[in-house]
Design a protein around this motif. Sequence first.
Motif, mmCIF file in Angstrom:
data_model
loop_
_atom_site.group_PDB
_atom_site.id
_atom_site.type_symbol
_atom_site.label_atom_id
_atom_site.label_comp_id
_atom_site.label_asym_id
_atom_site.label_seq_id
_atom_site.Cartn_x
_atom_site.Cartn_y
_atom_site.Cartn_z
ATOM 1 N N PHE A 57 0.839 -1.215 0.000
ATOM 2 C CA PHE A 57 0.000 0.000 0.000
ATOM 3 C C PHE A 57 0.866 1.255 0.000
ATOM 4 C CE2 PHE A 57 -3.001 -3.213 1.358
ATOM 5 C CZ PHE A 57 -4.195 -2.801 0.794
ATOM 6 N N MET A 58 1.979 1.191 0.783
ATOM 7 C CA MET A 58 2.907 2.325 0.837
ATOM 8 C C MET A 58 3.526 2.598 -0.525
ATOM 9 S SD MET A 58 3.602 3.647 3.894
ATOM 10 C CE MET A 58 5.378 4.011 3.893
ATOM 11 N N ALA A 59 4.042 1.535 -1.166
ATOM 12 C CA ALA A 59 4.772 1.696 -2.432
ATOM 13 C C ALA A 59 3.873 2.246 -3.531
ATOM 14 C CB ALA A 59 5.381 0.357 -2.858
ATOM 15 N N LYS A 60 2.617 1.816 -3.537
ATOM 16 C CA LYS A 60 1.683 2.229 -4.593
ATOM 17 C C LYS A 60 0.969 3.538 -4.282
ATOM 18 C CE LYS A 60 -1.414 -0.327 -6.578
ATOM 19 N NZ LYS A 60 -1.409 -0.608 -8.002
ATOM 20 N N ALA A 64 -6.284 2.309 1.578
ATOM 21 C CA ALA A 64 -6.315 1.107 2.410
ATOM 22 C C ALA A 64 -7.601 0.307 2.248
ATOM 23 C CB ALA A 64 -6.123 1.491 3.876
ATOM 24 N N ASP A 65 -8.675 0.934 1.729
ATOM 25 C CA ASP A 65 -9.936 0.187 1.612
ATOM 26 C C ASP A 65 -10.087 -0.499 0.244
ATOM 27 O OD1 ASP A 65 -10.377 2.425 0.091
ATOM 28 O OD2 ASP A 65 -12.347 2.890 0.947
ATOM 29 N N CYS A 117 -7.789 -7.988 2.721
ATOM 30 C CA CYS A 117 -9.189 -8.012 2.280
ATOM 31 C C CYS A 117 -9.907 -6.715 2.655
ATOM 32 C CB CYS A 117 -9.909 -9.210 2.869
ATOM 33 S SG CYS A 117 -9.762 -9.295 4.640
ATOM 34 N N ALA A 118 -9.155 -5.711 3.101
ATOM 35 C CA ALA A 118 -9.732 -4.412 3.457
ATOM 36 C C ALA A 118 -10.957 -4.588 4.359
ATOM 37 C CB ALA A 118 -10.085 -3.608 2.198
ATOM 38 N N ASN A 119 -10.784 -5.466 5.370
ATOM 39 C CA ASN A 119 -11.837 -5.667 6.377
ATOM 40 C C ASN A 119 -13.086 -6.377 5.888
ATOM 41 O OD1 ASN A 119 -11.115 -4.892 9.006
ATOM 42 N ND2 ASN A 119 -10.992 -2.759 8.299
ATOM 43 N N PRO A 234 -14.650 -2.715 -3.667
ATOM 44 C CA PRO A 234 -14.148 -1.402 -3.251
ATOM 45 C C PRO A 234 -13.335 -0.716 -4.354
ATOM 46 C CG PRO A 234 -13.780 -3.032 -1.546
ATOM 47 C CD PRO A 234 -14.282 -3.783 -2.730
ATOM 48 N N GLY A 235 -12.614 -1.515 -5.157
ATOM 49 C CA GLY A 235 -11.756 -0.939 -6.193
ATOM 50 C C GLY A 235 -12.525 -0.152 -7.233
#
Length: 352
Positions: A57-60, A64-65, A117-119, A234-235
């Motif tokens: 998530f950091m690199a991209k 987070a969701d 799985c973003a919760n 979510p995406g």
Amino acid sequence: MAMNTEIIELNEQNIDIEKLKRAAQIIRDLGTVVLPTETVYGLGANALSSEAVLKIFMAKGRPADNPLIVHVCSADMMSNLLHEPLDMRAKILIDTFWPGPLTLIFKRSELVPLEVCANLDTVAIRMPDHPIALKLIELAKVPIAAPSANVSGKPSPTMAKHVISDMDGRVDMIIEADRSRIGVESTVLDITSEVAVILRPGGITLNQLQEVLGKEGVVIDEMIEGEADKPRSPGMKYTHYAPNATMQIVRGDRNDIIRYIQSKIQSTANASTSVGVLCSDETKSHYRGACVLSIGSVHRLDQGASNLFAVLREFDQMGVDIIFAEAFAEDEMGLALMNRMKKAAGFNIVDV
Ligand code: AMP
Ligand code: MG
């Protein structure tokens, strides 16, 4: 702070296992590795570790969701990620389409980190059809979570040079290999309900799925067209694949499209505004005074889908300010192609 990124080159016909073992060790040590797959290049990390997955998530710069797809090298590898054993339908889909560009959504077990799985109470899994990706997962001995290896929002990378430009300095290792064969992401299929739902069109077409599940056994989620207001995946709600230029899709009869775009070039292009046209081999000779790029023949939209992301990045390289894009037929691979184009254009579509 920029990281020190090791770049290695591998030939998928003759894989240097010693080099690949180093990549596998990085995955085991909770680092990040960019890997080739048949769809697009992926940004991989150990899918069982929150710490490792957070680095993706950091690199991209990924929100987070937006959950990740977990890549496995065998059906066995995923059994402990699932809430219940595979049913008949899942087994048939796996037998028919894996390894390949089909991601399946399952109810998940407690083992799946919440970041992956973003919760949600589901997990997305696929088996890539690429010898380097499969061997890397096998050597790492853990499933690998891997979204497309682009900076969030940009076109997905289908060539080694794309990942170098997006990810050098942001990951521990980049594996350079050939151009991605499919060139567009996997089809995401939700099989947690009685009728399977396509959440994202991709490398496996609706027709191919209907041949296995029956005509009534699979539907396309309406959100794919940007019309429903509550995304099921979510995406779906994020800007995606966007070139630097603003982009408009022009839909209608062939001659009307050409006339509209040519008149737009005349009224828009000037010393400070560079215009791009995204078109087909059949129409490219009709445009004057613009940067014209074809995605290929309208009779081979599978190749068109495969070329799209590279063409969008080429418009960026040329410094184009506004892109007019011809709409293509939305069947077979044209569905995935147009889905990516509409998102790249932020659903800016004109009917002529
Ligand atoms: P990417 O790997 O960047 O191509 O994106 C992965 C896609 O899979 C995104 O559109 C996600 O929203 C979707 N996805 C991943 N996990 C799930 C899930 N558990 N449920 C629904 N969609 C998912
Ligand atoms: Mg992506």
